[in-house]
Design a protein around this motif. Structure first.
Motif, PDB file in Angstrom:
ATOM      1  N   SER A  19      44.264 -35.436   8.263  1.00  9.91           N
ATOM      2  CA  SER A  19      44.589 -34.695   9.291  1.00  9.91           C
ATOM      3  C   SER A  19      44.668 -33.305   9.734  1.00  9.91           C
ATOM      4  O   SER A  19      44.799 -31.769  10.382  1.00  9.91           O
ATOM      5  N   THR A  20      43.716 -32.826   8.430  1.00 12.12           N
ATOM      6  CA  THR A  20      43.457 -31.062   8.115  1.00 12.12           C
ATOM      7  C   THR A  20      41.911 -30.923   9.064  1.00 12.12           C
ATOM      8  O   THR A  20      40.980 -31.049   7.474  1.00 12.12           O
ATOM      9  N   HIS A  21      41.770 -31.510   9.891  1.00 16.63           N
ATOM     10  CA  HIS A  21      40.550 -31.542  10.571  1.00 16.63           C
ATOM     11  C   HIS A  21      39.860 -30.037  10.274  1.00 16.63           C
ATOM     12  O   HIS A  21      40.404 -29.199  11.451  1.00 16.63           O
ATOM     13  N   PHE A  22      38.491 -29.929  10.562  1.00 17.10           N
ATOM     14  CA  PHE A  22      37.461 -28.570  10.073  1.00 17.10           C
ATOM     15  C   PHE A  22      36.637 -29.126  11.640  1.00 17.10           C
ATOM     16  O   PHE A  22      35.947 -29.510  12.078  1.00 17.10           O
ATOM     17  N   HIS A  23      36.321 -28.396  13.184  1.00 19.96           N
ATOM     18  CA  HIS A  23      36.297 -28.629  13.894  1.00 19.96           C
ATOM     19  C   HIS A  23      34.801 -27.901  14.225  1.00 19.96           C
ATOM     20  O   HIS A  23      33.766 -27.399  15.165  1.00 19.96           O
ATOM     21  N   TYR A  24      33.768 -28.146  12.704  1.00 20.80           N
ATOM     22  CA  TYR A  24      32.473 -27.138  12.654  1.00 20.80           C
ATOM     23  C   TYR A  24      31.792 -28.649  14.077  1.00 20.80           C
ATOM     24  O   TYR A  24      31.489 -29.885  13.683  1.00 20.80           O
ATOM     25  N   ASN A  25      30.750 -27.681  14.360  1.00 16.99           N
ATOM     26  CA  ASN A  25      29.854 -28.168  14.991  1.00 16.99           C
ATOM     27  C   ASN A  25      30.567 -29.450  16.024  1.00 16.99           C
ATOM     28  O   ASN A  25      30.014 -30.231  16.717  1.00 16.99           O
ATOM     29  N   SER A  26      31.592 -29.236  16.596  1.00 17.48           N
ATOM     30  CA  SER A  26      32.342 -30.008  17.653  1.00 17.48           C
ATOM     31  C   SER A  26      32.175 -31.433  17.039  1.00 17.48           C
ATOM     32  O   SER A  26      32.002 -32.067  18.122  1.00 17.48           O
ATOM     33  N   LEU A  27      32.249 -31.557  15.940  1.00 15.33           N
ATOM     34  CA  LEU A  27      32.628 -32.927  15.233  1.00 15.33           C
ATOM     35  C   LEU A  27      33.469 -33.040  16.022  1.00 15.33           C
ATOM     36  O   LEU A  27      35.099 -32.989  15.460  1.00 15.33           O
ATOM     37  N   PRO A  28      34.044 -34.274  16.597  1.00 17.29           N
ATOM     38  CA  PRO A  28      35.420 -35.354  17.363  1.00 17.29           C
ATOM     39  C   PRO A  28      36.147 -35.269  16.147  1.00 17.29           C
ATOM     40  O   PRO A  28      35.925 -36.157  15.021  1.00 17.29           O
ATOM     41  N   ARG A  29      37.514 -35.500  15.710  1.00 17.75           N
ATOM     42  CA  ARG A  29      38.242 -36.233  14.294  1.00 17.75           C
ATOM     43  C   ARG A  29      38.180 -37.609  14.802  1.00 17.75           C
ATOM     44  O   ARG A  29      38.035 -38.631  15.800  1.00 17.75           O
ATOM     45  N   PRO A  30      38.231 -38.434  13.533  1.00 18.00           N
ATOM     46  CA  PRO A  30      38.316 -39.717  13.912  1.00 18.00           C
ATOM     47  C   PRO A  30      39.097 -40.418  13.739  1.00 18.00           C
ATOM     48  O   PRO A  30      40.297 -40.130  13.266  1.00 18.00           O
ATOM     49  N   ALA A  31      39.204 -42.052  13.889  1.00 19.69           N
ATOM     50  CA  ALA A  31      40.441 -42.669  13.958  1.00 19.69           C
ATOM     51  C   ALA A  31      40.889 -42.769  12.921  1.00 19.69           C
ATOM     52  O   ALA A  31      39.882 -42.761  11.781  1.00 19.69           O
ATOM     53  N   VAL A  32      41.734 -43.018  12.751  1.00 14.11           N
ATOM     54  CA  VAL A  32      42.771 -43.426  11.338  1.00 14.11           C
ATOM     55  C   VAL A  32      43.722 -44.919  11.920  1.00 14.11           C
ATOM     56  O   VAL A  32      44.852 -44.792  12.806  1.00 14.11           O
ATOM     57  N   TYR A  33      43.726 -45.543  10.706  1.00 10.94           N
ATOM     58  CA  TYR A  33      44.534 -46.959  11.235  1.00 10.94           C
ATOM     59  C   TYR A  33      45.406 -47.605   9.956  1.00 10.94           C
ATOM     60  O   TYR A  33      44.857 -46.929   8.618  1.00 10.94           O
ATOM     61  N   GLY A  34      46.204 -47.506  10.124  1.00 11.51           N
ATOM     62  CA  GLY A  34      47.161 -48.322   8.586  1.00 11.51           C
ATOM     63  C   GLY A  34      46.740 -49.665   8.652  1.00 11.51           C
ATOM     64  O   GLY A  34      46.106 -50.015   9.262  1.00 11.51           O
ATOM     65  N   TYR A  35      46.913 -50.329   7.122  1.00  9.45           N
ATOM     66  CA  TYR A  35      46.835 -51.327   7.207  1.00  9.45           C
ATOM     67  C   TYR A  35      47.202 -52.564   6.471  1.00  9.45           C
ATOM     68  O   TYR A  35      47.998 -51.452   5.327  1.00  9.45           O
ATOM     69  N   VAL A  36      47.701 -53.540   6.286  1.00  3.27           N
ATOM     70  CA  VAL A  36      48.571 -54.521   5.297  1.00  3.27           C
ATOM     71  C   VAL A  36      47.608 -55.189   4.725  1.00  3.27           C
ATOM     72  O   VAL A  36      47.423 -56.207   6.195  1.00  3.27           O
ATOM     73  N   ARG A  37      47.987 -56.004   4.337  1.00  6.08           N
ATOM     74  CA  ARG A  37      46.900 -57.183   3.608  1.00  6.08           C
ATOM     75  C   ARG A  37      47.828 -58.340   3.087  1.00  6.08           C
ATOM     76  O   ARG A  37      48.994 -57.755   2.533  1.00  6.08           O
ATOM     77  N   ALA A  38      48.369 -59.455   3.560  1.00  8.45           N
ATOM     78  CA  ALA A  38      48.716 -60.397   3.744  1.00  8.45           C
ATOM     79  C   ALA A  38      48.704 -61.122   2.525  1.00  8.45           C
ATOM     80  O   ALA A  38      47.577 -60.967   1.800  1.00  8.45           O
ATOM     81  N   GLU A  39      49.896 -61.691   1.203  1.00  3.90           N
ATOM     82  CA  GLU A  39      49.520 -61.676   0.212  1.00  3.90           C
ATOM     83  C   GLU A  39      50.433 -62.700  -0.317  1.00  3.90           C
ATOM     84  O   GLU A  39      49.904 -63.600  -1.134  1.00  3.90           O
ATOM     85  N   ASN A  40      51.318 -63.797   1.501  1.00  5.59           N
ATOM     86  CA  ASN A  40      51.585 -64.838   0.361  1.00  5.59           C
ATOM     87  C   ASN A  40      50.866 -65.272   2.188  1.00  5.59           C
ATOM     88  O   ASN A  40      50.670 -64.955   2.812  1.00  5.59           O
ATOM     89  N   GLY A  41      51.887 -67.090   1.557  1.00  5.05           N
ATOM     90  CA  GLY A  41      52.026 -67.748   3.262  1.00  5.05           C
ATOM     91  C   GLY A  41      50.570 -68.432   3.588  1.00  5.05           C
ATOM     92  O   GLY A  41      48.625 -68.052   3.174  1.00  5.05           O
ATOM     93  N   THR A  42      50.401 -69.085   4.562  1.00  9.48           N
ATOM     94  CA  THR A  42      48.905 -69.507   5.071  1.00  9.48           C
ATOM     95  C   THR A  42      48.016 -68.273   5.903  1.00  9.48           C
ATOM     96  O   THR A  42      46.851 -68.868   5.742  1.00  9.48           O
ATOM     97  N   GLU A  43      48.590 -67.160   5.678  1.00 10.70           N
ATOM     98  CA  GLU A  43      47.657 -65.916   6.081  1.00 10.70           C
ATOM     99  C   GLU A  43      46.792 -65.044   5.165  1.00 10.70           C
ATOM    100  O   GLU A  43      47.011 -63.875   4.984  1.00 10.70           O
TER     101      GLU A  43
END
Length: 449
Positions: free
Chosen positions: A390-414
């Motif tokens: 979140s502390t992006h440096f706007h050098y060369n007018s480069l766009p801020r990238p997407a950020v995603y959260g993730y979880v990995r299923a540890e049990n069960g069928t998935e």
């Protein structure tokens, strides 16, 4: 061969899944990923470290470390409030649903309007200096406030290994410098004259600051609180805001030091802190999130210059500003992956890993031994969950990238399935244009000499 920690295993699984789902690759060349389970584990480790110490503790998160509303909402759900240092950060905390009673407003440059807003909302305020305290006096006299108010003091206990991250030096810009002539007497008098001022705040620094130095700063503040309470004849100060700043190990996946180690040193150095007379406030940031996130970037080209192999990627100074400009203080580990997101295992080769910015020093790794990278591969910048997203440096007018959260299923069928949720969308070129004044293209052309 030792097994990697669960967080590293989840990280590799997330990168493979991100490639499969098109979140990173040739058309999305840089991406931030945050391990949601890891964030929860860190928050719980913090709470457990201070549980059973005898003190009531209000933990807050330093919003500057990840000024992203969904992250603040996740931490709020875990019982972690928000320490804010600007009206923007206060707005983010409110948008995340953090209640006023779990927000602390710290800044060395609060305006009258910002103070008025915080005091009206019931947000705790730590004044930085005598002039700011005088402003608070006038505001409280005009409109009594339910906000807890404190004063930040600088214990002047010294610097860590990174001067810019050390806030308790002799000439720090933060707080009232206690060792300056007459300063401690002024502080005692300030509390005696304001029976409604019930907090005392200190913060020694963050990365590069030893736990012992942090604890020494807290000890100075604690002893000052004891002196003030004794001189006013009652426990006027009932809350000690001890800041945060736990350093992070950027050299490996090991989490060291842990919150438990810091709590133990505090108990040894300042035992009275935990006898139940004071509520404690903490303001940890980097140590809660750094190891929970990483940046993935597409390798666009590889080349050789002067015998040095260089991989040109899409992650440089715009996302890793501190690392590029001060690499000796902010080195990052780099992982090498193939185009499908699988770790490369070939023999290591000395390489530079460069970013896309148009200046020669845009390197996130210099002379690093890594499996040989090729166009289409991916690199991962580890331990970047704090500040780098979140502390992006706007050098060369480069766009801020997407950020995603993730979880990995540890049990069960998935079991093993990775699920993503958006934290921040990638910045579009239209948004870059709007941020760069495209709505006023001719505004300067009509000016008269």
């Amino acid at each position: 061969m030792p097994q990697p920690p669960a967080s590293a295993d989840r990280r590799d699984a997330a990168l493979r899944a991100a490639v499969e789902q098109g979140l990173v690759g040739p058309d999305a060349p840089v991406l931030g990923l945050l391990d949601v389970a890891g964030v929860k584990e860190a928050a719980r480790a913090l709470k457990e470290a201070f549980a059973g110490t005898g003190a009531e503790v209000q933990h807050t998160f330093a919003v500057k470390a990840a000024s992203l509303v969904p992250v603040l909402a996740l931490l709020n759900e875990e019982g972690i409030g928000a320490e804010v240092a600007s009206p923007g950060e206060l707005a983010l905390a409110r948008a995340a649903g953090v209640p006023a009673e779990r927000i602390v407003f710290d800044s060395p440059a609060k305006t009258v309007g910002e103070l008025r807003d915080a005091l009206a909302a019931g947000v705790a305020v730590n004044a930085d200096n005598p002039q700011e305290l005088a402003r608070i006096d006038a505001l409280v006299a005009a409109n009594p406030s339910a906000s807890p108010v404190g004063l930040r003091v600088n214990p002047q206990v010294g610097s860590g290994s990174i001067g810019a991250m050390s806030t308790a030096t002799a000439t720090s810009k933060f707080g009232v410098a206690l060792r300056d002539e007459g300063a401690e007497e002024w502080v005692v008098g300030a509390y005696r004259a304001r029976p409604w001022m019930t907090r005392l705040h200190t913060h020694t620094g963050s990365q590069g600051v030893a736990l012992e130095l942090m604890a020494e700063g807290v000890r100075v503040a604690y002893e000052l609180a004891e002196k003030i309470n004794a001189q006013v004849g009652r426990q006027q100060i009932d809350t000690l805001d001890i800041g945060g700043g736990l350093p992070v190990n950027f050299a490996s996946d090991e989490i060291t030091p842990g919150f438990d180690a810091y709590a133990r040193i505090l108990r040894e150095t300042v035992p009275g802190l935990f006898d139940g007379r004071y509520t404690l406030v903490t303001e940890f940031g980097r140590s809660l999130l750094a190891k929970q996130g990483f940046i993935a970037a597409h390798v666009e080209y590889t080349k050789t210059s002067g015998g040095r192999r260089i991989a040109v990627t899409h992650a440089g100074a715009q996302v890793a500003t501190r690392t590029v400009f001060v690499p000796e203080s902010w080195p990052l580990r780099v992982g090498a992956y193939d185009a499908e997101g699988r770790p490369r295992t070939s023999a290591p080769l000395v390489q530079d890993v460069a970013g896309p910015c148009c200046f020669a020093g845009d390197l996130v790794a210099r002379g690093r031994e890594l499996p040989e990278l090729a166009p289409g591969d991916l690199v991962a910048l580890y331990d970047t969950g704090a500040y780098y997203f979140s502390t992006h440096f706007h050098y060369n007018s480069l766009p801020r990238p997407a950020v995603y959260g993730y979880v990995r299923a540890e049990n069960g069928t998935e079991a093993g399935k990775v699920t993503f949720a958006p934290i921040r969308s990638a910045q579009s070129l239209d948004e870059v244009l709007a941020e760069s004044g495209a709505g006023h293209p001719g505004s300067l052309l009509g000016l008269v000499d």
